[in-house]
Motif scaffolding. Structure first.
Motif, PDB file in Angstrom:
ATOM      1  N   ALA A 196      -5.304  -0.597  -2.572  1.00  0.00           N
ATOM      2  CA  ALA A 196      -4.102  -0.485  -1.741  1.00  0.00           C
ATOM      3  C   ALA A 196      -3.618   0.955  -1.662  1.00  0.00           C
ATOM      4  O   ALA A 196      -3.268   1.455  -0.588  1.00  0.00           O
ATOM      5  N   PRO A 213       0.793  -1.235   0.000  1.00  0.00           N
ATOM      6  CA  PRO A 213       0.000   0.000   0.000  1.00  0.00           C
ATOM      7  C   PRO A 213       0.824   1.284   0.000  1.00  0.00           C
ATOM      8  O   PRO A 213       0.524   2.219  -0.748  1.00  0.00           O
ATOM      9  N   SER A 253      -3.560  -3.748   2.215  1.00  0.00           N
ATOM     10  CA  SER A 253      -3.430  -4.649   1.083  1.00  0.00           C
ATOM     11  C   SER A 253      -4.778  -5.190   0.664  1.00  0.00           C
ATOM     12  O   SER A 253      -5.623  -5.529   1.496  1.00  0.00           O
TER      13      SER A 253
END
Length: 391
Positions: free
Chosen positions: A110, A62, A116
């Protein structure tokens, strides 16, 4: 039909085309240590694109995803990575197996939520400035009428992006100017980066376009509907009296009203062919019903904006709808219809809040009357209702 035609047909009949380009090339996203070089052009005109492994990896990283796709403070990053990723029609068609909406959605999830896409139970993360800038820019590209090529299958992913920003969505739907945005930004207390969709820049109109698309897809509708109702319940968590409850009239109702109105418009236009079937599909996809916590909560600092999307429902959707329909005199067959009425939803939450907090009945009736009138204004005007005050 050749491979090119087959690839384009796989995206569905509803597609908004980009203007024809002189050269249609696949773009491979590359991240170097310094982040200076983001894109590498390769291949020839193919009419499709296979997302490179390094780009796919962004869905699991992310912070890196937000950094790579961050358009910068002026809205134009060094290589306009986000615009080039989303704005090329070929990027929405995979050369190998058709539409690649899920990969695109996972990467954007993300980058904008900080978690995630593959984490099944992630905690809510406070939005950083890069995350907020990516979300605003993504909505601007996705909501630009006539210039985007994404297919219907992307709507649930678009809903997940907005579900992490319920305050921003409500403000954007209500419509504010850049001057009001600056004031809101200055008054922030959580330290979390905020997204401001303004009327002056056209961001608010792009947001409404994206929400309209979401309202035509049952799964996408359920994702955003859940988050908006959970956000309303969260606003009630910290309310200690009628004045606090009335804040939801302008902080949590605009987006609910717009979403419901968009669904009705799709039904009238025929884009949603069967309203009853659509409503049942939304109910099946929903996580449940949401009410405030039994005891007042203090919020210092307040929870992350994205916490609403992670809030556990008070009751599972089917049971919530069945009980709610029965309590209002409707039959079991009307459970989905009761569930899809936002006014019934937030009034049920307010009633539970009043009982749990032991609000005197007369004062609670005044709150209900105020909210009912505010809801009608939202349906008619799509503008912020009167700020809370004595009623």
């Amino acid at each position: 039909m050749g491979d090119l035609d087959t690839a384009h047909a796989a995206t569905g009949s509803r597609r908004r085309r980009m203007p024809a380009s002189v050269i249609a090339q696949a773009l491979v996203l590359v991240l170097l240590a310094g982040g200076a070089l983001l894109w590498w052009q390769q291949g020839q005109e193919r009419g499709c694109w296979d997302m490179p492994a390094r780009t796919l990896d962004l869905a699991r990283q992310p912070e890196r995803a937000a950094r790579v796709l961050d358009p910068g403070t002026d809205g134009t990053g060094p290589d306009d990575a986000l615009v080039r990723l989303l704005g090329d029609e070929e990027h929405w068609v995979a050369c190998t197996y058709g539409s690649r909406n899920s990969d695109m959605g996972d990467v954007l999830t993300a980058a904008t939520t900080g978690v995630s896409a593959y984490d099944e139970s992630p905690p809510a993360v406070r939005h950083t400035r890069p995350m907020a800038r990516v979300l605003r820019a993504a909505v601007s590209v996705l909501g630009a009428r006539g210039t985007v090529g994404y297919g219907d299958g992307f709507a649930p992913y678009a809903a997940r992006l907005l579900a992490a920003y319920p305050s921003a969505v409500n403000q954007g739907i209500a419509g504010v100017s850049d001057e009001e945005n600056e004031a809101n930004e200055a008054n922030g207390k959580s330290g979390e980066a905020m997204v401001r969709f303004s009327e002056d820049s056209g961001d608010a109109e792009a947001l409404r376009t994206v929400v309209e698309d979401i309202a035509a897809d049952p799964e996408a509708y359920a994702v955003l509907y859940d988050a908006l109702r959970a956000h309303l319940a969260a606003r009630l968590d910290t309310a200690t009296g009628p004045a606090g409850a009335k804040e939801i009239s302008y902080q949590a109702l605009p987006a609910l009203a717009f979403l419901a109105g968009a669904r009705d418009a799709h039904l009238a236009s025929g884009r949603v062919a069967d309203g009853a079937a659509f409503d049942r599909a939304v109910l099946r996809a929903s996580r449940g019903g949401y009410t405030a916590s039994p005891a007042a909560r203090t919020a210092a600092p307040p929870p992350p904006e994205g916490a609403a999307a992670h809030r556990a429902p008070t009751e599972r959707a089917t049971a919530w709808a069945r009980h709610g329909a029965r309590a209002t005199g409707l039959g079991p067959g009307d459970a989905a219809r009761w569930f899809m009425d936002p006014e019934r939803q937030f009034m049920a939450a307010v009633d539970r809040w009043g009982r749990d907090r032991e609000i005197p009945p007369a004062r609670q009736d005044r709150v209900r009357g105020f909210l009912a009138a505010s809801w009608l204004r939202q349906l008619d005007l799509r503008t912020p209702s009167t700020a809370p005050g004595d009623v």
